[in-house]
Design an enzyme around this catalytic site. Structure first.
Site, mmCIF file in Angstrom:
data_model
loop_
_atom_site.group_PDB
_atom_site.id
_atom_site.type_symbol
_atom_site.label_atom_id
_atom_site.label_comp_id
_atom_site.label_asym_id
_atom_site.label_seq_id
_atom_site.Cartn_x
_atom_site.Cartn_y
_atom_site.Cartn_z
ATOM 1 C CB CYS A 120 19.892 47.225 52.428
ATOM 2 S SG CYS A 120 19.526 48.262 50.896
ATOM 3 C CG HIS B 148 23.530 49.859 54.078
ATOM 4 N ND1 HIS B 148 23.597 48.409 53.831
ATOM 5 C CD2 HIS B 148 22.905 49.962 52.950
ATOM 6 C CE1 HIS B 148 23.338 47.952 52.773
ATOM 7 N NE2 HIS B 148 22.756 49.224 51.943
ATOM 8 C CD GLU C 67 25.685 47.409 56.724
ATOM 9 O OE1 GLU C 67 24.849 47.824 57.391
ATOM 10 O OE2 GLU C 67 25.436 47.059 55.392
ATOM 11 C CB SER D 191 57.402 37.854 56.069
ATOM 12 O OG SER D 191 56.086 38.351 56.783
ATOM 13 C CB VAL E 275 50.808 42.089 61.278
ATOM 14 C CG1 VAL E 275 49.990 41.997 62.596
ATOM 15 C CG2 VAL E 275 51.436 43.709 61.388
ATOM 16 C CG ASP E 276 48.700 38.861 58.533
ATOM 17 O OD1 ASP E 276 48.423 39.896 59.624
ATOM 18 O OD2 ASP E 276 48.328 39.049 57.447
ATOM 19 C CB SER E 277 54.241 35.438 59.095
ATOM 20 O OG SER E 277 55.267 36.307 59.135
#
Ligand code: XMP
Length: 511
Positions: free
Chosen positions: A81, A168, A170, A222, A225-227
């Site tokens: 673009c 685009h 993507e 916590s 997922v992340d921790s």
């Protein structure tokens, strides 16, 4: 050493999507601002460069340009673009306000047999979003494809590995776009698909070992997922040197502390400190109904508790955080700083207070990659697919002042909703779902008695990253079942409503 792709960001709303598609093809890439200097680019040593779109037209005097050195690096470049405008203007092409602006789907007609379109049909649906078009194509380029309104929808340099696309590739509305980007990465740039969850785990474990040495690392776990993924990665790298702390704020999901204990039971060496701090949080939140104030109180209370526990470990030198790549990307914004809608709580203040050094093992990853890494580390599917949960927990899902009784009520309703989503195999296809307790009483009838109980709202959204979202069209039979169960089983809730607001204009959480 992985093959690396550099994505130069000119401020397009789709830049992160480009990175996701490239990563999805198992090629490592990073997004950097368009103003990255040549020294920095050389230091990064990309094997290919992708130039993003932009809200600007190149005819605007303020239009952003990359360092001109990129054109002589000799590596493949793909302009998308606005990136296409940069490619053509560098070689003297002309861009003009298009006679017909093109927004939305268009039919791409591909001519010839260039490798960029290998394996694709001659006609592909693509997503256009531009008000400018190329009126004169420099002689050194060959046209590869056109649409009804864009005679130069795709072109390439006649002798250099430089490509440009008006559309685009993507976005999901360009169904063949992923394959085009794969062709650019593999057929044009000759890269290897060597960025996998497995390679990430192996390399990260070594990096963590090198960085941490014999020291101890504190981690706020916590149950999200992340921790959890960060915990497992660190545990595999440094074992007992990791000190995970689970702070039960009293504002967690139903039976969360028990579930986290069960989940990590197979790893007894991962000696999690459980701190029951509910009373402290409820005392501090008493009578507070303003959402931002609640967030601030919770953030500060969390730091207090965490500091107190961490003080026991005088030999701790690092604090681990589950920071992800979208938090790290230095985004290019031409619209000026955006207003704070919600101050999303994190524990960013901790390292300074505690004089700890930060370690962020997931900072190169997108959420879906964190999930892949979690699976690769052996974490169960139901953990890695868990919906995001806000740091301030149920406090921002109870509208108005928070107390223990309201939390209990909401936990029960939420648990019914979530367990029914699992039982009906709808959980994983929903990005985030939860119940909200409204400060509204409404008249009901149960048996022959009048009731005057609270209203609960069900919220379910589909999203990619939480920035925008649409409400999930859960089946009516399902909503009926959940509603029946909540009003029958949760004493204190007599009415259930379903939230059909998208973001924007609403947000995902109610507060
Ligand atoms: P909103 O409500 O802003 O939510 O549309 C977008 C995503 O962010 C989560 N969220 C939070 N996460 N602290 C967090 O850690 C917060 O204060 C917070 N507020 C919202 C929300 O659950 C959704 O996934």
């Amino acid at each position: 050493m992985h093959s690396k792709v550099l994505i130069l960001d000119f401020g397009s709303q789709y830049t992160q999507l480009i990175a996701r598609v490239v990563r999805g093809h198992h090629v490592y890439c990073e997004i950097h601002p368009y103003s990255m200097s040549m020294d920095e680019i050389k230091h990064f040593s990309p094997r290919a460069i992708i130039l993003s779109g932009s809200p600007f037209s190149i005819s605007n005097p303020l239009a952003p340009y990359p360092d001109t050195g990129i054109w002589t690096l000799g590596i493949p470049i793909l302009g998308i673009c606005y990136g296409m405008q940069l490619v053509s203007s560098h070689w003297g092409g002309m861009v003009q306000r298009a006679e017909k602006r093109e927004y939305g789907c268009a039919e791409l007609t591909i001519s010839g047999d260039d490798v960029l379109f290998g394996g694709l049909d001659n006609c592909e649906q693509v997503w256009m979003s531009h008000g400018d078009a190329l009126s004169v194509l420099p002689e050194c380029f060959t046209i590869l494809a056109k649409t009804a309104n864009s005679p130069h929808a795709a072109f390439k340099h006649k002798t250099l590995p430089i490509y440009a696309l008006q559309f685009h590739p993507e976005v999901v509305h360009s169904p063949g776009g992923k394959a085009m980007l794969a062709n650019f990465l593999f057929a044009v740039a000759g890269l290897n698909a060597d960025w996998t969850a497995g390679s990430f785990v192996t390399e990260s474990i070594q990096k963590i070992k090198d960085k941490v040495g014999e020291k101890r690392v504190i981690l706020g776990l916590s149950g999200g997922v992340d921790s959890s993924v960060a915990a497992m990665l660190l545990y595999k790298a440094i074992g007992k040197q990791l000190i995970p702390i689970f702070v039960d704020t009293g504002l967690m999901r139903y039976a969360e502390a028990r579930r986290v204990k069960e989940l990590f039971a197979p790893y007894p060496d991962l000696n999690i400190r459980f701190v029951d701090a509910g009373d402290t949080f409820f005392a501090k939140l008493k009578g507070v109904s303003d959402p931002e104030q609640k967030r601030k109180i919770i953030g500060a209370a969390f730091i207090d508790v965490f500091e107190e526990v961490a003080a026991e470990f005088s030999d701790a030198e690092f604090l681990a955080q589950g920071t992800l790549y979208p938090d790290v990307i230095e985004s290019v914004s031409f619209a000026g700083p955006s207003a704070t809608i919600k101050s999303h709580h994190n524990v960013g203040g901790l390292p300074e207070i505690m004089k700890l050094r930060l370690i962020e093992p997931l900072r190169e990853l997108f959420k879906d990659e964190v999930r892949e890494v979690g699976k690769c580390l052996g974490l169960p599917e139901n953990l890695v697919q868990r919906h995001p949960f806000p740091g301030p927990g149920l406090a921002v899902r109870i509208i108005g002042a928070v107390d223990k009784d309201k939390v209990n009520l909401l936990q029960l309703a939420d648990e019914i909703f979530i367990s029914e989503l699992y039982d009906s195999s709808l959980y994983n296809s929903t990005w985030q779902a939860f119940a909200v307790l409204l400060p509204v009483h409404s008249v009901g009838v149960m048996g022959d008695e009048r009731t005057y109980d609270q209203v609960c709202a069900l919220r379910a959204v589909n999203s990619v990253d939480g920035m925008t979202a649409d409400w999930t069209e859960l089946p009516h039979w399902f909503l009926k079942k959940v509603s029946n169960r909540i009003s029958n089983e949760v004493k204190g809730i007599s009415r259930v409503v379903f939230d059909i607001s998208s973001k924007p204009p609403a947000t995902i959480e109610w507060e």
